[in-house]
Write a protein that holds these residues in place. Sequence first.
Motif, PDB file in Angstrom:
ATOM      1  N   GLY A 110      50.122  58.341   9.175  1.00 58.25           N
ATOM      2  CA  GLY A 110      50.933  57.300   8.567  1.00 58.25           C
ATOM      3  C   GLY A 110      52.259  57.757   8.033  1.00 58.25           C
ATOM      4  O   GLY A 110      52.695  57.270   6.997  1.00 58.25           O
ATOM      5  N   ASP A 111      52.902  58.745   8.663  1.00 54.80           N
ATOM      6  CA  ASP A 111      54.243  59.151   8.265  1.00 54.80           C
ATOM      7  C   ASP A 111      54.276  59.480   6.782  1.00 54.80           C
ATOM      8  O   ASP A 111      55.084  58.975   6.010  1.00 54.80           O
ATOM      9  N   GLY A 112      53.384  60.387   6.345  1.00 53.31           N
ATOM     10  CA  GLY A 112      53.338  60.781   4.972  1.00 53.31           C
ATOM     11  C   GLY A 112      52.277  60.052   4.173  1.00 53.31           C
ATOM     12  O   GLY A 112      51.896  60.491   3.105  1.00 53.31           O
ATOM     13  N   ASP A 113      51.784  58.943   4.623  1.00 46.83           N
ATOM     14  CA  ASP A 113      50.732  58.187   3.961  1.00 46.83           C
ATOM     15  C   ASP A 113      49.530  58.104   4.890  1.00 46.83           C
ATOM     16  O   ASP A 113      49.510  57.289   5.801  1.00 46.83           O
ATOM     17  N   PRO A 114      48.528  58.958   4.699  1.00 49.61           N
ATOM     18  CA  PRO A 114      47.418  59.009   5.664  1.00 49.61           C
ATOM     19  C   PRO A 114      46.608  57.725   5.729  1.00 49.61           C
ATOM     20  O   PRO A 114      45.866  57.510   6.667  1.00 49.61           O
ATOM     21  N   GLU A 115      46.737  56.826   4.733  1.00 52.53           N
ATOM     22  CA  GLU A 115      45.969  55.594   4.752  1.00 52.53           C
ATOM     23  C   GLU A 115      46.762  54.415   5.294  1.00 52.53           C
ATOM     24  O   GLU A 115      46.249  53.304   5.367  1.00 52.53           O
ATOM     25  N   ALA A 116      48.025  54.632   5.658  1.00 51.59           N
ATOM     26  CA  ALA A 116      48.885  53.523   6.060  1.00 51.59           C
ATOM     27  C   ALA A 116      48.396  52.855   7.339  1.00 51.59           C
ATOM     28  O   ALA A 116      48.594  51.663   7.523  1.00 51.59           O
ATOM     29  N   CYS A 117      47.764  53.613   8.224  1.00 53.50           N
ATOM     30  CA  CYS A 117      47.340  53.065   9.503  1.00 53.50           C
ATOM     31  C   CYS A 117      45.824  52.988   9.628  1.00 53.50           C
ATOM     32  O   CYS A 117      45.303  52.769  10.715  1.00 53.50           O
ATOM     33  N   VAL A 118      45.113  53.181   8.539  1.00 53.07           N
ATOM     34  CA  VAL A 118      43.662  53.111   8.568  1.00 53.07           C
ATOM     35  C   VAL A 118      43.233  51.692   8.231  1.00 53.07           C
ATOM     36  O   VAL A 118      43.577  51.158   7.179  1.00 53.07           O
ATOM     37  N   LEU A 119      42.491  51.076   9.133  1.00 53.87           N
ATOM     38  CA  LEU A 119      42.059  49.696   8.938  1.00 53.87           C
ATOM     39  C   LEU A 119      40.843  49.620   8.020  1.00 53.87           C
ATOM     40  O   LEU A 119      39.930  50.439   8.100  1.00 53.87           O
ATOM     41  N   GLU A 120      40.859  48.625   7.145  1.00 53.59           N
ATOM     42  CA  GLU A 120      39.681  48.327   6.356  1.00 53.59           C
ATOM     43  C   GLU A 120      38.699  47.525   7.199  1.00 53.59           C
ATOM     44  O   GLU A 120      39.021  47.061   8.287  1.00 53.59           O
ATOM     45  N   GLU A 121      37.510  47.363   6.677  1.00 59.03           N
ATOM     46  CA  GLU A 121      36.512  46.565   7.389  1.00 59.03           C
ATOM     47  C   GLU A 121      36.966  45.107   7.434  1.00 59.03           C
ATOM     48  O   GLU A 121      37.431  44.570   6.422  1.00 59.03           O
ATOM     49  N   PRO A 122      36.877  44.444   8.592  1.00 60.29           N
ATOM     50  CA  PRO A 122      37.272  43.035   8.677  1.00 60.29           C
ATOM     51  C   PRO A 122      36.443  42.153   7.746  1.00 60.29           C
ATOM     52  O   PRO A 122      35.262  42.400   7.520  1.00 60.29           O
ATOM     53  N   ASN A 123      37.108  41.132   7.208  1.00 59.93           N
ATOM     54  CA  ASN A 123      36.436  40.179   6.328  1.00 59.93           C
ATOM     55  C   ASN A 123      36.113  38.874   7.042  1.00 59.93           C
ATOM     56  O   ASN A 123      35.879  37.861   6.399  1.00 59.93           O
ATOM     57  N   GLY A 124      36.097  38.922   8.391  1.00 59.87           N
ATOM     58  CA  GLY A 124      35.950  37.724   9.216  1.00 59.87           C
ATOM     59  C   GLY A 124      34.717  36.900   8.897  1.00 59.87           C
ATOM     60  O   GLY A 124      33.974  37.217   7.966  1.00 59.87           O
ATOM     61  N   PRO A 125      34.550  35.815   9.604  1.00 66.64           N
ATOM     62  CA  PRO A 125      35.313  35.478  10.816  1.00 66.64           C
ATOM     63  C   PRO A 125      36.728  34.985  10.502  1.00 66.64           C
ATOM     64  O   PRO A 125      36.980  34.445   9.438  1.00 66.64           O
ATOM     65  N   TYR A 126      37.626  35.209  11.463  1.00 63.13           N
ATOM     66  CA  TYR A 126      39.016  34.815  11.330  1.00 63.13           C
ATOM     67  C   TYR A 126      39.292  33.591  12.202  1.00 63.13           C
ATOM     68  O   TYR A 126      38.771  33.471  13.304  1.00 63.13           O
ATOM     69  N   ALA A 127      40.148  32.711  11.687  1.00 62.63           N
ATOM     70  CA  ALA A 127      40.563  31.526  12.441  1.00 62.63           C
ATOM     71  C   ALA A 127      41.896  31.801  13.113  1.00 62.63           C
ATOM     72  O   ALA A 127      42.777  32.463  12.557  1.00 62.63           O
ATOM     73  N   VAL A 128      42.072  31.292  14.322  1.00 63.91           N
ATOM     74  CA  VAL A 128      43.293  31.498  15.086  1.00 63.91           C
ATOM     75  C   VAL A 128      44.428  30.674  14.473  1.00 63.91           C
ATOM     76  O   VAL A 128      44.237  29.521  14.065  1.00 63.91           O
ATOM     77  N   LEU A 129      45.629  31.254  14.389  1.00 62.94           N
ATOM     78  CA  LEU A 129      46.811  30.525  13.937  1.00 62.94           C
ATOM     79  C   LEU A 129      47.302  29.624  15.069  1.00 62.94           C
ATOM     80  O   LEU A 129      47.583  30.098  16.174  1.00 62.94           O
ATOM     81  N   GLU A 130      47.412  28.337  14.805  1.00 64.52           N
ATOM     82  CA  GLU A 130      47.911  27.377  15.785  1.00 64.52           C
ATOM     83  C   GLU A 130      49.163  26.701  15.233  1.00 64.52           C
ATOM     84  O   GLU A 130      49.254  26.418  14.034  1.00 64.52           O
ATOM     85  N   LEU A 131      50.120  26.418  16.099  1.00 63.42           N
ATOM     86  CA  LEU A 131      51.368  25.814  15.652  1.00 63.42           C
ATOM     87  C   LEU A 131      52.014  25.004  16.776  1.00 63.42           C
ATOM     88  O   LEU A 131      51.674  25.162  17.953  1.00 63.42           O
ATOM     89  N   ASP A 132      52.959  24.150  16.369  1.00 69.36           N
ATOM     90  CA  ASP A 132      53.708  23.336  17.339  1.00 69.36           C
ATOM     91  C   ASP A 132      55.003  24.011  17.772  1.00 69.36           C
ATOM     92  O   ASP A 132      55.432  23.875  18.911  1.00 69.36           O
ATOM     93  N   GLY A 133      55.642  24.719  16.863  1.00 71.52           N
ATOM     94  CA  GLY A 133      56.914  25.368  17.172  1.00 71.52           C
ATOM     95  C   GLY A 133      57.267  26.369  16.091  1.00 71.52           C
ATOM     96  O   GLY A 133      56.624  26.437  15.033  1.00 71.52           O
ATOM     97  N   ILE A 134      58.287  27.181  16.365  1.00 69.82           N
ATOM     98  CA  ILE A 134      58.715  28.232  15.452  1.00 69.82           C
ATOM     99  C   ILE A 134      60.136  27.934  14.988  1.00 69.82           C
ATOM    100  O   ILE A 134      61.026  27.653  15.791  1.00 69.82           O
ATOM    101  N   GLU A 135      60.333  28.031  13.667  1.00 72.06           N
ATOM    102  CA  GLU A 135      61.640  27.772  13.077  1.00 72.06           C
ATOM    103  C   GLU A 135      62.419  29.044  12.767  1.00 72.06           C
ATOM    104  O   GLU A 135      63.636  29.023  12.659  1.00 72.06           O
ATOM    105  N   GLY A 136      61.741  30.147  12.611  1.00 74.52           N
ATOM    106  CA  GLY A 136      62.454  31.384  12.283  1.00 74.52           C
ATOM    107  C   GLY A 136      61.525  32.578  12.191  1.00 74.52           C
ATOM    108  O   GLY A 136      60.305  32.443  12.011  1.00 74.52           O
TER     109      GLY A 136
END
Length: 225
Positions: A72-98
């Motif tokens: 992790g570029d000096g932070d060994p925990e920066a890229c270590v994933l925690e256990e998922p808290n799922g289930p996760y819902a998919v993000l759905e949208l009509d359009g993107i503003e920015g």
Amino acid sequence: MRRSLPLACVLVTACTLPNPAFNEPDTAADDSTSGEPGDGDPGDGDPEDTGDGDSGDGDGDNTDTDTGDGDGDGDPEACVLEEPNGPYAVLELDGIEGMEMNGAPEFNAIRQNCYSITICPAEQGNCGINTSFLGRHPSGGMFAKGGSGVLTPIKVVVHPGPALCGQPALFTTQQSFELNYVVSAVENSVSVRLPCFEGNDTTLFIAEDGSSFWDSKLTDPAALW
């Protein structure tokens, strides 16, 4: 004449025949050579010096530091994933503003137009520089708004272009960008988490909380909140 030469040599100490200046280095060299493998103090001291310099302070510390920096570029925990808290819902949208990239400094550091982040409907087969899109942000450039349509899950693609720079994208710490989107004419915002990766392109699928996954079913986490 034969007697004058020894007298001259006596006056110049470097020329005397029993010159100790030549005998002492020879003796010192012999002592150091014999002392390393032998029983003398130099032999006992060298292994200690080698142990302190090479294996103790040198190799041991460098190994630990390299492992931390690589994760992790000096932070060994920066890229270590925690256990998922799922289930996760998919993000759905009509359009993107920015797309606001303030939370992604490593993406902003990439040279102008070397890479882009393009967002497309998840079901769209190809999502890149020459395809239709919902939103796109090139490195060092401005956000471009694409089309809008029916409510749809999205995918986020990091890919080269529009300029050809020939360098891989490198994200050594988890970063994020702010995604402003529309659902049924109502504006919303979510921070999309970017994972650690190095390469020419990658595709992410986004959950409602902004966590990213490698698969459309959101079972293989890439970067979690």
